[in-house]
Design a protein around this motif. Structure first.
Motif, PDB file in Angstrom:
ATOM      1  N   ARG A   1      22.448 -58.655-133.393  1.00 23.14           N
ATOM      2  CA  ARG A   1      22.893 -57.293-133.741  1.00 23.14           C
ATOM      3  C   ARG A   1      21.723 -56.464-134.274  1.00 23.14           C
ATOM      4  N   GLN A   2      20.946 -57.057-135.162  1.00 22.36           N
ATOM      5  CA  GLN A   2      19.833 -56.327-135.753  1.00 22.36           C
ATOM      6  C   GLN A   2      18.782 -55.969-134.704  1.00 22.36           C
ATOM      7  N   ARG A   3      18.545 -56.869-133.762  1.00 23.89           N
ATOM      8  CA  ARG A   3      17.575 -56.580-132.700  1.00 23.89           C
ATOM      9  C   ARG A   3      18.069 -55.437-131.816  1.00 23.89           C
TER      10      ARG A   3
ATOM     11  N   ASP B   1      23.971 -62.270-136.244  1.00 21.11           N
ATOM     12  CA  ASP B   1      23.354 -61.252-137.102  1.00 21.11           C
ATOM     13  C   ASP B   1      21.993 -60.830-136.559  1.00 21.11           C
ATOM     14  N   ARG B   2      21.202 -61.794-136.128  1.00 22.92           N
ATOM     15  CA  ARG B   2      19.873 -61.468-135.601  1.00 22.92           C
ATOM     16  C   ARG B   2      19.970 -60.649-134.318  1.00 22.92           C
TER      17      ARG B   2
ATOM     18  N   ILE C   1      20.152 -53.002-132.765  1.00 19.26           N
ATOM     19  CA  ILE C   1      20.107 -51.764-133.544  1.00 19.26           C
ATOM     20  C   ILE C   1      18.673 -51.266-133.698  1.00 19.26           C
ATOM     21  N   ALA C   2      17.749 -52.190-133.951  1.00 18.56           N
ATOM     22  CA  ALA C   2      16.366 -51.802-134.222  1.00 18.56           C
ATOM     23  C   ALA C   2      15.601 -51.411-132.963  1.00 18.56           C
ATOM     24  N   SER C   3      15.850 -52.121-131.856  1.00 19.69           N
ATOM     25  CA  SER C   3      15.019 -51.928-130.661  1.00 19.69           C
ATOM     26  C   SER C   3      15.765 -51.371-129.462  1.00 19.69           C
TER      27      SER C   3
END
Length: 217
Positions: A52-54, A49-50, A56-58
């Motif tokens: 994927r979020q990194r 999850d972390r 998507i965000a960066s």
């Protein structure tokens, strides 16, 4: 014999009353079963999850190559910690691109991957090559020379055998066809000039670029 050893236990009052009254024997409800404890979430789910979020965000530049490979492997191998596997693949093949260009035999024999996982990995390389080819097809070679070199390198750099590729140009030096004319062995490939000329005439090409690779092992 000891009298205490044969003495019956005192009758249940409710059961005795029911028998005397001719009523159905009451049955005590069984104790409710305790629910089974919930299955523990694997430790790597939080990492996924972390990551994927990194991404998507960066964006992809925020991730190392093996982490991008992890994102790809998440979908192919959902019930396994794939971080060590991604690093092992990078070590075995040398680069992210080389992993996606690895042969099905190499992925199956060295890593025991299923056909589904092999297809999942190799389709990324196929899409990348298709996109690179679309950037040079129909374009004047002189204005897209570096893109052409990048495409040829991507298409041939990880071939296990020597390959002879033909790039056909029209009178405006626009790329009109890209074909593999021959595949050889690890250190040799035959070239037939007559076949090259025949194919150029069939396509109406005004010029031909000959491309040849040297496999590394």
């Amino acid at each position: 014999m000891d009298e205490a050893a044969v003495k019956s236990p005192p009758p249940d009052d409710d059961l005795l009353a029911a028998l005397l009254a001719g009523k159905p024997t009451p049955v005590k409800p069984a104790a409710a079963e305790k629910p089974e404890p919930a299955e523990e979430t694997p430790h790597y789910h939080g990492h996924r999850d972390r990551l994927r979020q990194r991404f998507i965000a960066s964006g992809p530049d925020a991730l190392q190559d093996y982490e991008l490979l992890e994102l790809l492997l998440f979908q192919a191998i959902p019930r396994r910690d794939v971080k060590p596997l991604a690093k092992e693949l990078m070590s075995a093949f040398g680069s992210l691109w080389a992993v996606t260009q690895a042969s099905a035999e190499a992925l199956r024999n060295r890593f025991n991957f299923s056909d589904a996982t092999i297809a999942h990995i190799r389709v990324v390389g196929a899409i990348g090559l298709r996109m690179a080819r679309q950037q040079v097809m129909g374009q004047p070679i002189l204005s897209s020379w570096q893109k052409l070199l990048d495409y040829c390198a991507g298409a041939m750099a990880h071939e296990p055998v020597e390959q002879f590729r033909l790039l056909f140009l029209d009178r405006k030096n626009t790329l009109i066809a890209d074909e593999v004319q021959q595949r050889g062995t690890v250190d040799h490939t035959p070239v037939y000039p007559r076949e090259v000329v025949r194919r150029a005439l069939e396509l109406g090409a005004s010029a031909v670029i000959l491309v040849h690779n040297h496999p590394t092992h």
